[in-house]
Design a protein around this motif. Sequence first.
Motif, short mmCIF file in Angstrom:
data_model
loop_
_atom_site.label_atom_id
_atom_site.label_comp_id
_atom_site.label_asym_id
_atom_site.label_seq_id
_atom_site.Cartn_x
_atom_site.Cartn_y
_atom_site.Cartn_z
N ARG A 1 10.27 -14.49 -31.60
CA ARG A 1 9.11 -15.83 -31.42
C ARG A 1 9.76 -16.22 -30.80
O ARG A 1 9.20 -17.45 -29.05
N ARG B 1 11.31 -15.40 -26.75
CA ARG B 1 9.31 -15.14 -25.78
C ARG B 1 9.30 -16.66 -25.51
O ARG B 1 9.22 -16.27 -24.59
N GLU B 2 8.36 -17.33 -26.74
CA GLU B 2 8.60 -19.06 -25.81
C GLU B 2 8.90 -19.36 -24.99
O GLU B 2 8.75 -20.10 -24.14
N LYS B 3 10.77 -19.38 -25.60
CA LYS B 3 12.19 -19.66 -24.85
C LYS B 3 11.82 -19.85 -23.20
O LYS B 3 11.90 -20.26 -22.40
N SER C 1 3.78 -14.75 -22.35
CA SER C 1 2.95 -14.38 -23.70
C SER C 1 3.18 -12.90 -24.43
O SER C 1 3.69 -12.26 -23.70
#
Length: 274
Positions: free
Chosen positions: A21, A24-26, A30
Amino acid sequence: MGETVDAEPVSGRAMLGQTLRVLREKSGKSLGQLADETGYEKSYLSRLESGERLSKVTVMEDLDEYYGTGDLLLRHWKAARLDAFKDQYREYMALEATARIMWVFSPGVPGLLQTEDFARGVLSGAQTTADGDEVVEEQVAARLGRQYLLRQKPEPEVRIIMDEFALRRPAARGKTWDDQLLHLEAAALWANMTLQVLPFSAGAHHHMVGSLTLLWQRDGSAVAYKEGNGCSRLIEDPDEVLRQRLSYDRLRDLALSPSDSLGFIRDVLEEHRS
């Protein structure tokens, strides 16, 4: 004075999910974008991030390449897969992962050489609960993950003796069994693999009800691991390990030679196809 309460230990899968997670967020993606760019379903990726599922090792290799993280996710995955096994087996798997020499006897097709579909068929038989499919997929991923060690560098030297029973009473039909036999044929030709068949003509022997594995580490230390009749035992006492090694030697003396074993597997494949 206040009491100190130990935090609940975080599982390997949860740690892996958190890492996925964060990555992905870094990257500013989405779940939908990640799914589109990697080819994996959005719901599947979501369950990996929440720690609900253990992926196949190839998924982590793909995502490591996607994020440019070297083998970060692969290393997290190696720890996470241990969640699928009982404590003593986890200890054995840790030793298996670093072994330089492996000797295995198996009355059936050993997990290290099972194809994905064959493993799924074998593992599905014991599942009767409502969440059986989920349990099976996790066990399949964990079993296939063990095979990763056969291609790590440096490659371990592996000897596997299979009872003829494994080839004469297939646990699969049609293409699944055909693919499994082809995989055994290919494995018999690997440079680091010696594969032998213990024929029925060898008669009764002392490992008919279970498997035996012997592992040697780089420093020369050795352990034995036995499974059978619904129980397992990790053996570390040097004298007992030596006795197990001698019992393995006797099985090897009774088994077909590697070249004759390859011919035997090919004959079984031909019989199946005809």
